[in-house]
Enzyme design. Structure first.
Site, PDB file in Angstrom:
ATOM      1  N   LYS A  11       4.125 -24.517 -78.326  1.00 43.45           N
ATOM      2  CA  LYS A  11       4.481 -26.105 -78.113  1.00 43.45           C
ATOM      3  C   LYS A  11       5.632 -25.897 -77.115  1.00 43.45           C
ATOM      4  O   LYS A  11       6.556 -24.954 -77.022  1.00 43.45           O
ATOM      5  CB  LYS A  11       4.732 -26.637 -79.591  1.00 43.45           C
ATOM      6  N   ASP A 141       8.876 -26.123 -88.023  1.00 47.80           N
ATOM      7  CA  ASP A 141       8.127 -26.247 -87.046  1.00 47.80           C
ATOM      8  C   ASP A 141       6.722 -26.136 -87.417  1.00 47.80           C
ATOM      9  O   ASP A 141       5.636 -26.477 -86.691  1.00 47.80           O
ATOM     10  CB  ASP A 141       8.307 -25.296 -85.697  1.00 47.80           C
TER      11      ASP A 141
HETATM   12  P1  ATP Z   1      11.000 -21.697 -82.413  1.00 47.95           P
HETATM   13  O1  ATP Z   1      10.499 -22.281 -81.262  1.00 47.95           O
HETATM   14  O2  ATP Z   1      10.298 -22.197 -83.802  1.00 47.95           O
HETATM   15  O3  ATP Z   1      12.426 -21.434 -82.798  1.00 47.95           O
HETATM   16  P2  ATP Z   1      10.714 -19.129 -81.097  1.00 47.95           P
HETATM   17  O4  ATP Z   1       9.565 -19.231 -80.085  1.00 47.95           O
HETATM   18  O5  ATP Z   1      11.973 -19.248 -80.376  1.00 47.95           O
HETATM   19  O6  ATP Z   1      10.271 -20.157 -82.268  1.00 47.95           O
HETATM   20  P3  ATP Z   1       9.289 -16.868 -82.315  1.00 47.95           P
HETATM   21  O7  ATP Z   1       8.522 -16.324 -81.222  1.00 47.95           O
HETATM   22  O8  ATP Z   1       8.716 -17.628 -83.630  1.00 47.95           O
HETATM   23  O9  ATP Z   1      10.591 -17.718 -81.756  1.00 47.95           O
HETATM   24  O10 ATP Z   1      10.188 -15.488 -82.872  1.00 47.95           O
HETATM   25  C1  ATP Z   1      11.411 -15.669 -83.494  1.00 47.95           C
HETATM   26  C2  ATP Z   1      11.543 -14.404 -84.188  1.00 47.95           C
HETATM   27  O11 ATP Z   1      10.790 -14.263 -85.417  1.00 47.95           O
HETATM   28  C3  ATP Z   1      11.266 -13.137 -83.332  1.00 47.95           C
HETATM   29  O12 ATP Z   1      12.580 -12.387 -82.998  1.00 47.95           O
HETATM   30  C4  ATP Z   1      10.447 -12.260 -84.331  1.00 47.95           C
HETATM   31  O13 ATP Z   1      11.070 -11.022 -84.702  1.00 47.95           O
HETATM   32  C5  ATP Z   1      10.318 -13.090 -85.425  1.00 47.95           C
HETATM   33  N1  ATP Z   1       8.797 -13.182 -85.997  1.00 47.95           N
HETATM   34  C6  ATP Z   1       8.378 -13.173 -87.071  1.00 47.95           C
HETATM   35  N2  ATP Z   1       7.025 -13.320 -87.167  1.00 47.95           N
HETATM   36  C7  ATP Z   1       6.688 -13.632 -85.713  1.00 47.95           C
HETATM   37  C8  ATP Z   1       5.522 -13.858 -85.387  1.00 47.95           C
HETATM   38  N3  ATP Z   1       4.494 -13.851 -86.066  1.00 47.95           N
HETATM   39  N4  ATP Z   1       5.411 -13.927 -84.034  1.00 47.95           N
HETATM   40  C9  ATP Z   1       6.498 -13.789 -83.139  1.00 47.95           C
HETATM   41  N5  ATP Z   1       7.677 -13.495 -83.634  1.00 47.95           N
HETATM   42  C10 ATP Z   1       7.678 -13.371 -85.035  1.00 47.95           C
END
Ligand code: ATP
Length: 316
Positions: A11, A141
């Site tokens: 997203k 989210d």
């Molecule tokens: P948001 O926009 O919801 O804050 P994000 O895109 O910034 O999410 P994610 O890619 O979801 O962040 O990852 C954040 C942290 O979560 C990473 O540092 C990772 O170690 C951990 N993590 C746990 N599960 C997952 C997963 N299935 N995919 C990616 N990261 C994950």
């Protein structure tokens, strides 16, 4: 059914406004969220032991209990212990394409896919809103990621009101490979600098939510007015992330090329996106940014607005 494959889209935020603090320690938010067709693939297989296993080849994705996909399966096993005992455990394969810790909700989308997939695999018959309600306990989210498309998200992000689908716009995304921004850090830093602007009065808070509900961004979406959407992009978290990470500010500047509809950081960053009307313009922006930045560490993607959240892969 012993296996199920799902598409888990990323997203972007078209609007992210921090309204105030909440008694539960989270922030009160008003956001407009948009799914894009940059997707992970999640494969679920039933296994005969009573365990939950996660497999992902990406070195930065944990394969243990900290993986959000694992936590989603655990939640389902706890809520439906008899089904879990009868049908056994599950192995979750994640094909990771969404950049990590990027502000694109990759982990949340993976968790959303596991919830939707186990509902099918275990024939639980939960409705989408029941799954969304369940999911909010493990991540704010996730309810949006389940239904996807274009939606308004309020509360701590978990209260979803669908908006008219906005397909047709194109997105260029840029992220430095070795740069990650922690979401808790971004919100904590925002609180440190801007808590004096927080609204505490509940009537005023509701007014602010309504301003977004009935405001110009939602109107631009209803009119499918890409130009207006581009002009109105807004993200409070840019106020703390851009000064701390000058590279991200530089990328945002490079993305703001003539002809684009608008550019902004997504969520807590550090991904920056630009919106364009056509796929050709998106390719041109990508090529222009690549040449202007000339940075080996910069990854760029071209995607489109996507009108759904989690979907199953046909024929599996
Ligand atoms: P948001 O926009 O919801 O804050 P994000 O895109 O910034 O999410 P994610 O890619 O979801 O962040 O990852 C954040 C942290 O979560 C990473 O540092 C990772 O170690 C951990 N993590 C746990 N599960 C997952 C997963 N299935 N995919 C990616 N990261 C994950």
């Amino acid at each position: 059914m012993e296996r199920c494959s799902l598409i888990a889209p990323a997203k972007i935020n078209l609007h992210l406004e921090i309204i105030g603090d909440r008694p539960d320690g989270f922030h009160e938010l008003a956001m407009v969220m948009q799914s894009i067709d940059l997707v992970d693939r999640i494969d679920l297989h039933s296994i005969s032991t009573d365990t939950i296993r996660v497999r992902c080849a990406h070195p930065d994705v944990p394969n243990d209990r900290t993986n959000l996909a694992y936590q989603a399966a655990r939640l389902m096993a706890e809520r439906f212990p008899e089904t879990f005992a009868n049908l056994g455990g599950v192995e979750i394969h994640i094909e990771k394409n969404i950049p990590i810790a990027a502000g694109l909700a990759g982990g949340s989308s993976n968790a959303a896919a596991v919830l939707v997939g186990l509902n099918l695999l275990w024939k639980l018959g939960l409705t989408q809103s029941e799954l969304q309600e369940l999911s909010a306990s493990i991540g704010s989210d996730i309810p949006f990621c389940i239904s996807g498309g274009t939606a308004l998200a309020t509360g701590r992000g978990e209260t979803i009101s669908p908006l008219p689908g906005m397909d047709g716009l194109h997105v260029v995304l840029g992220k430095f490979r070795n740069l990650a921004v922690s979401t808790p850090w971004a919100y904590k830093t925002f609180r440190e600098h801007y808590s004096h602007t927080y609204i505490t009065d509940e009537v005023e808070r509701e007014e602010r939510r309504q301003n977004v509900h009935a405001g110009p961004m939602v109107s631009a979406i209803s009119h499918r007015d890409g130009r207006k959407i581009g002009e109105l992009l807004y993200n409070d978290l840019e106020k703390v992330v851009l000064p701390e990470f000058p590279q991200v500010a530089k990328l945002r500047e490079a993305m703001s090329r003539p002809g684009i509809l608008g550019a902004m950081m997504s969520g807590s960053g550090p991904t920056v996106f630009a919106l364009t009307e056509t796929a050709e313009q998106a390719q041109q922006v990508r090529d222009g940014v690549k040449a202007a930045m000339a940075d080996e560490d910069l990854d760029l993607w071209v995607a489109q607005f996507f009108s759904t959240g989690i979907s199953t892969v046909e024929g599996v």
